[in-house]
Design an enzyme around this catalytic site. Structure first.
Site, short mmCIF file in Angstrom:
data_model
loop_
_atom_site.label_atom_id
_atom_site.label_comp_id
_atom_site.label_asym_id
_atom_site.label_seq_id
_atom_site.Cartn_x
_atom_site.Cartn_y
_atom_site.Cartn_z
N SER A 169 3.72 -20.53 34.62
CA SER A 169 4.72 -19.71 33.94
C SER A 169 4.53 -19.83 32.43
O SER A 169 3.45 -19.55 31.92
CB SER A 169 6.13 -20.11 34.38
OG SER A 169 7.10 -19.21 33.90
N ASP A 207 6.76 -11.69 42.28
CA ASP A 207 7.25 -12.46 41.15
C ASP A 207 8.25 -11.61 40.37
O ASP A 207 7.93 -10.49 39.93
CB ASP A 207 6.07 -12.84 40.25
CG ASP A 207 6.43 -13.86 39.18
OD1 ASP A 207 7.46 -13.66 38.51
OD2 ASP A 207 5.69 -14.84 39.01
N HIS A 261 8.86 -16.39 41.93
CA HIS A 261 8.22 -17.05 40.79
C HIS A 261 8.30 -18.58 40.88
O HIS A 261 7.27 -19.26 40.84
CB HIS A 261 8.89 -16.58 39.49
CG HIS A 261 8.27 -17.14 38.25
ND1 HIS A 261 7.06 -16.68 37.77
CD2 HIS A 261 8.67 -18.12 37.40
CE1 HIS A 261 6.75 -17.35 36.67
NE2 HIS A 261 7.71 -18.23 36.43
#
Length: 473
Positions: A213, A363, A395
């Site tokens: 991320s 996601d 995610h």
């Protein structure tokens, strides 16, 4: 609800204690920290201030070092050896800045290699720097970073030394990939320079860089910049998951959603002096309203969970915030900065070490299409890329579900056994592979999933939990 946060984290820590104590990774070092003293905020701690004349030192030079007591959630000592290094790195304009990396060393560590782990702190507040949050007694204002300490623990139990840099630099500049990438690479250099004190065999030990991320911004940019910025490093591989390869794409994707709070944090980060402040500030002065300035000022003091709550469901394009609406994306300075922070856009910034990319189709924070565009760009420019699509889950869960594959890639990369060329595959399950990493590590993965509080498909529950965080923080 504020009082419940330390209680919840303490309960999680206590639930992990049997797992961790059953597999000791080193000796505790509380004697290295004076009793009764809590860690100081980076804005007040003299350790973070570089010595005079540091600008003349080459990037990666260690300017200062110390031992700390690392912790789980600021409450329980992590029974390992932990060091912090202040090192010289580089701002967007090429000037010298400094930042800190925290190095965790297990007792039976592998002396010939280490992991550079780039945690997703996703904030433009200096109090959210990992080096501060990792210390025993620090206020745990970044739940995401705190939970990723459990991921670091997995690497430690596998015997790896792990270095986790404050890659956003001294201004906590969230978003500018080039600054974050050089922060990672100079952090790796710093570990090499300090190798004897850390028990590593070489000043250029083999390294694998890992980030998910927000941490994948730093990882991806480090991968692309390394061949020209730090060619002497022995990089064996890079792992980037849920990668925000395109800031424009991510901005448009999350605007007006439960995750729109990342947008003002990135604006503050891009506008820092070490990033693009000299160019961006005049534009913001012209178009941001008083209400918008108040939002940015508030965001500059918040870690990611609080920022998500503050800007929950709001839109950057609201005329109450800035006067250009969607036209802000085409304003010349803004457009140029966003273009400069699109990963894979320049063939000269292509990784030469093998890369493992992974991303969930669904996601809900980082667009899947932007990740596949990065994959295609790097592959067409000759990089060795393995791309795994997770067809289920969202995610946050994908970071955990993907860990068995990540660990296998890391081990293969250190042994020089990753495949050449580009390959793609798909993972259909959203369940943790039973005993995928062995009996000793499975309980930590399960606790991590529980801690994330993600019970539904595609991380749907996370959207509800963001509002719950509002009560906690």
């Amino acid at each position: 609800m504020l009082i419940l946060l330390p209680l919840r984290l303490a309960l999680l820590g206590l639930s992990l204690a049997p797992v961790i104590s059953a597999h000791p990774t080193g000796s505790a070092t509380p004697q290295d920290v004076p009793r009764g003293l809590l860690p100081q905020d980076p804005s007040e701690d003299p350790f973070y201030q570089p010595p005079g004349g540091f600008e003349a030192e080459p990037p990666g030079t260690v300017l200062r070092s110390r031992r700390i007591v690392a912790s789980f959630f600021g409450l329980l000592p992590n029974l390992i050896e932990a060091h912090q290094l202040l090192y010289r790195t580089t701002a967007i304009d090429g000037s010298a800045i400094s930042t800190v990396t925290t190095v965790f060393k297990p007792l039976n560590s592998k002396p010939d290699r280490f992991i550079s782990f780039h945690t997703a702190y996703d904030s433009s507040a200096v109090s959210c720097q990992p080096s501060y949050q990792y210390q025993l007694g620090s206020p745990q204002t970044d739940l995401i970073l705190s939970l990723e300490m459990l991921v670091i623990q997995i690497y430690l139990l596998l015997g790896y030394v792990v270095a986790s840099p404050d890659y956003e630099g001294p201004d906590a500049a969230f978003g500018p990939g080039r600054l974050e990438g050089t922060g990672v690479l100079d952090g790796i250099r710093a570990v090499g320079h300090h190798h004897a004190a850390l028990g590593l065999d070489s000043a250029t030990p083999p390294v694998v860089g890992v980030g998910y991320s927000g941490g994948a911004i730093a990882t991806g940019w480090a991968a692309g910049l390394q061949p020209t910025y730090a060619p002497e490093l022995d990089i064996r591989g890079w792992v980037a998951g849920g990668t925000p390869a395109n800031l424009t794409g991510t901005l448009v994707f999350i605007d007006g959603t439960a995750f729109s709070g990342f947008i003002p944090s990135a604006i503050v980060g891009l506008n820092q002096p070490s990033a693009y402040g000299a160019r961006l500030q005049p534009v913001l002065d012209d178009i941001v309203t008083d209400a918008g300035r108040s939002i940015l000022e508030t965001t500059s003091t918040q870690c990611a969970p609080a920022a998500l709550v503050s800007f929950f469901g709001r839109s950057l394009f609201d005329p109450a915030i800035q006067t250009m609406g969607r036209g802000i994306l085409h304003e010349p300075t803004v457009a140029d900065i966003l273009k400069a922070n699109t990963m894979g856009a320049n063939s000269s910034e292509t990784p030469t070490a093998p890369v493992f990319l992974y991303h969930a189709t669904d996601d809900e924070i980082i667009p899947y299409a932007n990740a596949t565009t990065l994959r295609d760009a790097w592959c067409s420019d000759g990089a060795d890329v393995h791309f795994t699509t997770f067809a289920s889950g969202g995610h946050a869960t994908t970071e955990v579900i993907g860990l068995p594959r990540v660990i296998k890639f890391v081990e293969a990369a250190f042994e020089g056994k990753t495949a050449k060329g580009c390959a793609m595959d798909e993972e259909l399950s959203d369940q943790l592979e039973p005993l995928a990493l062995g009996v000793s590590l499975e309980p930590i993965l399960v606790k991590l999933l529980h801690a994330l509080m993600l019970a539904g498909k595609k991380d749907g529950k996370l959207r509800q939990d963001v509002k719950v965080w509002g009560e906690i923080f």
